[in-house]
Design an enzyme around this catalytic site. Structure first.
Site, PDB file in Angstrom:
ATOM      1  N   GLY A  10     -47.754  58.642  65.018  1.00  0.00           N
ATOM      2  CA  GLY A  10     -46.366  59.137  65.757  1.00  0.00           C
ATOM      3  C   GLY A  10     -46.449  60.518  66.111  1.00  0.00           C
ATOM      4  O   GLY A  10     -47.231  61.311  65.532  1.00  0.00           O
ATOM      5  N   ARG A  72     -51.668  53.931  67.591  1.00  0.00           N
ATOM      6  CA  ARG A  72     -51.924  53.610  66.402  1.00  0.00           C
ATOM      7  C   ARG A  72     -53.073  52.651  66.148  1.00  0.00           C
ATOM      8  O   ARG A  72     -53.158  51.887  65.377  1.00  0.00           O
ATOM      9  CB  ARG A  72     -50.544  53.089  65.726  1.00  0.00           C
ATOM     10  CG  ARG A  72     -49.551  53.930  65.572  1.00  0.00           C
ATOM     11  CD  ARG A  72     -48.521  53.413  64.684  1.00  0.00           C
ATOM     12  NE  ARG A  72     -47.183  54.274  64.649  1.00  0.00           N
ATOM     13  CZ  ARG A  72     -46.730  55.249  64.218  1.00  0.00           C
ATOM     14  NH1 ARG A  72     -47.697  55.622  63.363  1.00  0.00           N
ATOM     15  NH2 ARG A  72     -45.456  55.708  64.203  1.00  0.00           N
ATOM     16  N   ASP A 103     -52.242  60.355  57.777  1.00  0.00           N
ATOM     17  CA  ASP A 103     -53.295  59.818  56.897  1.00  0.00           C
ATOM     18  C   ASP A 103     -53.846  58.881  57.471  1.00  0.00           C
ATOM     19  O   ASP A 103     -55.285  58.502  57.471  1.00  0.00           O
ATOM     20  CB  ASP A 103     -52.352  59.183  55.905  1.00  0.00           C
ATOM     21  CG  ASP A 103     -53.340  58.679  54.716  1.00  0.00           C
ATOM     22  OD1 ASP A 103     -54.301  59.453  54.193  1.00  0.00           O
ATOM     23  OD2 ASP A 103     -53.320  57.407  54.299  1.00  0.00           O
ATOM     24  N   THR A 125     -47.454  65.560  60.910  1.00  0.00           N
ATOM     25  CA  THR A 125     -46.743  64.625  60.727  1.00  0.00           C
ATOM     26  C   THR A 125     -45.531  65.061  60.420  1.00  0.00           C
ATOM     27  O   THR A 125     -45.198  66.184  59.718  1.00  0.00           O
ATOM     28  CB  THR A 125     -46.851  63.355  59.509  1.00  0.00           C
ATOM     29  OG1 THR A 125     -46.001  62.719  59.359  1.00  0.00           O
ATOM     30  CG2 THR A 125     -47.545  63.992  58.185  1.00  0.00           C
ATOM     31  N   ASP A 127     -43.207  63.777  58.809  1.00  0.00           N
ATOM     32  CA  ASP A 127     -42.952  63.262  57.335  1.00  0.00           C
ATOM     33  C   ASP A 127     -43.323  64.375  56.274  1.00  0.00           C
ATOM     34  O   ASP A 127     -42.905  64.501  55.054  1.00  0.00           O
ATOM     35  CB  ASP A 127     -43.737  61.820  56.853  1.00  0.00           C
ATOM     36  CG  ASP A 127     -43.295  60.903  58.074  1.00  0.00           C
ATOM     37  OD1 ASP A 127     -42.277  61.029  58.582  1.00  0.00           O
ATOM     38  OD2 ASP A 127     -44.046  59.847  58.210  1.00  0.00           O
ATOM     39  N   ASP A 129     -45.826  64.194  54.417  1.00  0.00           N
ATOM     40  CA  ASP A 129     -46.264  63.601  53.015  1.00  0.00           C
ATOM     41  C   ASP A 129     -47.858  63.602  52.871  1.00  0.00           C
ATOM     42  O   ASP A 129     -48.285  62.753  52.227  1.00  0.00           O
ATOM     43  CB  ASP A 129     -45.851  61.874  53.222  1.00  0.00           C
ATOM     44  CG  ASP A 129     -46.440  61.587  54.374  1.00  0.00           C
ATOM     45  OD1 ASP A 129     -46.941  62.107  55.422  1.00  0.00           O
ATOM     46  OD2 ASP A 129     -46.086  60.280  54.518  1.00  0.00           O
ATOM     47  N   ARG A 171     -40.731  57.975  56.132  1.00  0.00           N
ATOM     48  CA  ARG A 171     -41.478  56.808  55.735  1.00  0.00           C
ATOM     49  C   ARG A 171     -41.401  56.825  54.161  1.00  0.00           C
ATOM     50  O   ARG A 171     -40.026  56.716  53.725  1.00  0.00           O
ATOM     51  CB  ARG A 171     -42.682  56.830  56.112  1.00  0.00           C
ATOM     52  CG  ARG A 171     -43.130  55.336  56.710  1.00  0.00           C
ATOM     53  CD  ARG A 171     -44.622  55.113  56.775  1.00  0.00           C
ATOM     54  NE  ARG A 171     -45.382  55.739  58.103  1.00  0.00           N
ATOM     55  CZ  ARG A 171     -45.420  54.863  59.155  1.00  0.00           C
ATOM     56  NH1 ARG A 171     -44.834  53.828  59.039  1.00  0.00           N
ATOM     57  NH2 ARG A 171     -46.390  55.515  60.082  1.00  0.00           N
TER      58      ARG A 171
HETATM   59  O1  F6P Z   1     -44.703  58.784  60.566  1.00  0.00           O
HETATM   60  C1  F6P Z   1     -43.933  59.519  61.389  1.00  0.00           C
HETATM   61  C2  F6P Z   1     -42.866  58.597  61.698  1.00  0.00           C
HETATM   62  O2  F6P Z   1     -41.792  59.162  62.525  1.00  0.00           O
HETATM   63  C3  F6P Z   1     -41.884  57.918  60.373  1.00  0.00           C
HETATM   64  O3  F6P Z   1     -41.017  58.897  59.856  1.00  0.00           O
HETATM   65  C4  F6P Z   1     -41.325  56.660  61.006  1.00  0.00           C
HETATM   66  O4  F6P Z   1     -41.154  55.740  59.917  1.00  0.00           O
HETATM   67  C5  F6P Z   1     -42.281  56.121  61.750  1.00  0.00           C
HETATM   68  O5  F6P Z   1     -43.113  57.298  62.407  1.00  0.00           O
HETATM   69  C6  F6P Z   1     -41.649  55.633  63.119  1.00  0.00           C
HETATM   70  O6  F6P Z   1     -42.579  55.306  64.034  1.00  0.00           O
HETATM   71  P1  F6P Z   1     -42.642  54.748  65.359  1.00  0.00           P
HETATM   72  O7  F6P Z   1     -43.079  55.823  66.383  1.00  0.00           O
HETATM   73  O8  F6P Z   1     -43.444  53.400  65.593  1.00  0.00           O
HETATM   74  O9  F6P Z   1     -41.073  54.236  65.525  1.00  0.00           O
END
Ligand code: F6P
Length: 342
Positions: A10, A72, A103, A125, A127, A129, A171
């Site tokens: 992301g 991804r 990660d 990220t 997040d 995390d 997440r």
């Molecule tokens: O890891 C970053 C993040 O924004 C998370 O917080 C969320 O769950 C996910 O990516 C959403 O991903 P996408 O871009 O696939 O909607």
């Protein structure tokens, strides 16, 4: 030497600041040739590159998203792809790769290292995390945006005497919820690390009502779950790294609150707003420090490592100590935030 840069997973505000720093120091100080690899690991599989010179990387510091694009793509899903990456990198003359990611992207960087690809990682990220670093870039921007959302929700919640629930990303970790909730004066903060009891949530709302506060603000992380229950998923379909899409806990909670007490409840899902747009000054600085740190690691031939921030110092840690782990929220900070619940 030719150095490739890629961003995977992301997007997070600050990727372009990392790219700018790598290009600037790489060309100016080390006389490297820098090339962008388009859309994460996919670009190395499909030979999609973007030459990066000083001009191409100028003016991108405040820009959100990634000029390299992202994906991804997981080359370890298909047997022949790691070899294909090695072959393509060799043909393109790429001697080292800086992988900007969380990660998943960094796990691939580590594993590609075992195939002989010289990689350095940059922790990205919203997040926050990722293990091995106090902060990832992008997180501060997400927290700032969520905090502003909370400030705005406060005035309308108070005027209408409602419960307002803000669902944020993160997440399986509650960093965004916790820090935004603390900064935005949330009355309840629910994080994945501490499964919640709906009765307790209602107790906090009632306690406020007894004090004449007929509105409440709740921040809930998308990965939060009730005690003994499961996370709420938006879709069961998984990406190439096996992740499902979380989402919907805010609405679940809103319905439960309206059931256990008579108070109007509204739900706001912040979604990708917290990931889009310009990085904060903190993230621009951190991303720049990370970019400089990453190209310095390449120059010192310290491959298989990730730049990190510990305290206020930029350091580096082995990728193998980072991947497959999760940095959960600081419970001491959560306990501070909980003084203000209810
Ligand atoms: O890891 C970053 C993040 O924004 C998370 O917080 C969320 O769950 C996910 O990516 C959403 O991903 P996408 O871009 O696939 O909607």
């Amino acid at each position: 030497m030719k150095v490739g840069i890629l961003s995977g997973g992301g997007d997070a505000p600050g990727i372009n600041a990392v790219v700018r720093a790598i290009v600037r120091k790489g060309i100016q100080n080390y006389r490297y040739e820098i090339v962008g690899i388009k859309e994460g690991w996919r670009g190395l599989l499909e030979n999609e590159f973007l030459p990066l010179d000083l001009k191409a990387s100028s003016g991108i510091l405040p820009r959100g998203g990634s000029i390299l694009g992202t994906s991804r793509t997981n080359p370890f899903k298909n047997k022949d792809e790691p070899e294909k990456i090695m072959k393509n990198a060799k043909n393109a003359g790429i001697g080292a790769v800086v992988a900007i990611g969380g990660d998943d992207t960094l796990s691939v960087a580590y594993k590609m290292g075992e195939f002989g690809l010289k990689c350095v990682g940059v922790p990205k990220t919203i997040d926050n995390d990722l293990a091995g670093t106090d902060y990832t870039f992008g997180f501060n921007t997400a927290v700032s945006i969520a905090t502003e959302a909370l400030d705005r929700l406060h005035t309308t919640a108070e005027t209408h005497q409602r419960v307002m629930i803000l669902e944020v990303m993160g997440r399986y970790s509650g960093w965004i919820a916790l820090e935004a909730g603390l900064a935005g004066g949330a009355d309840v903060i629910l994080v994945p690390e501490k499964p919640f009891d709906i009765k307790e949530v209602c107790k906090y709302i009632k306690r406020r009502q007894k004090r004449g506060r007929n509105f409440s603000i709740i921040v809930v992380a998308e990965g939060a779950k009730p005690k003994g229950g499961q996370e709420i998923v938006y879709s069961e379909s998984v990406d190439q790294f096996g992740h499902i899409r979380l989402g919907g806990i805010g609405y679940y909670l809103g319905k439960k609150i309206e059931k256990c007490m008579e108070i109007e409840t509204r739900v706001v899902v912040l979604g990708h707003i917290q990931r889009g747009g310009s990085p904060t000054a903190f993230d621009r600085i951190l991303a720049t420090q990370f970019g400089i740190g990453a190209i310095d690691l390449v120059h010192r031939k310290k491959f298989g490592r990730m730049v990190a921030i510990k305290g206020n110092r930029i350091v580096s840690v082995p990728l193998k100590d980072v991947i497959g782990k999760r940095k959960t929220v600081d419970m001491e900070l959560y306990n501070i935030a909980s003084v203000f619940f209810g």
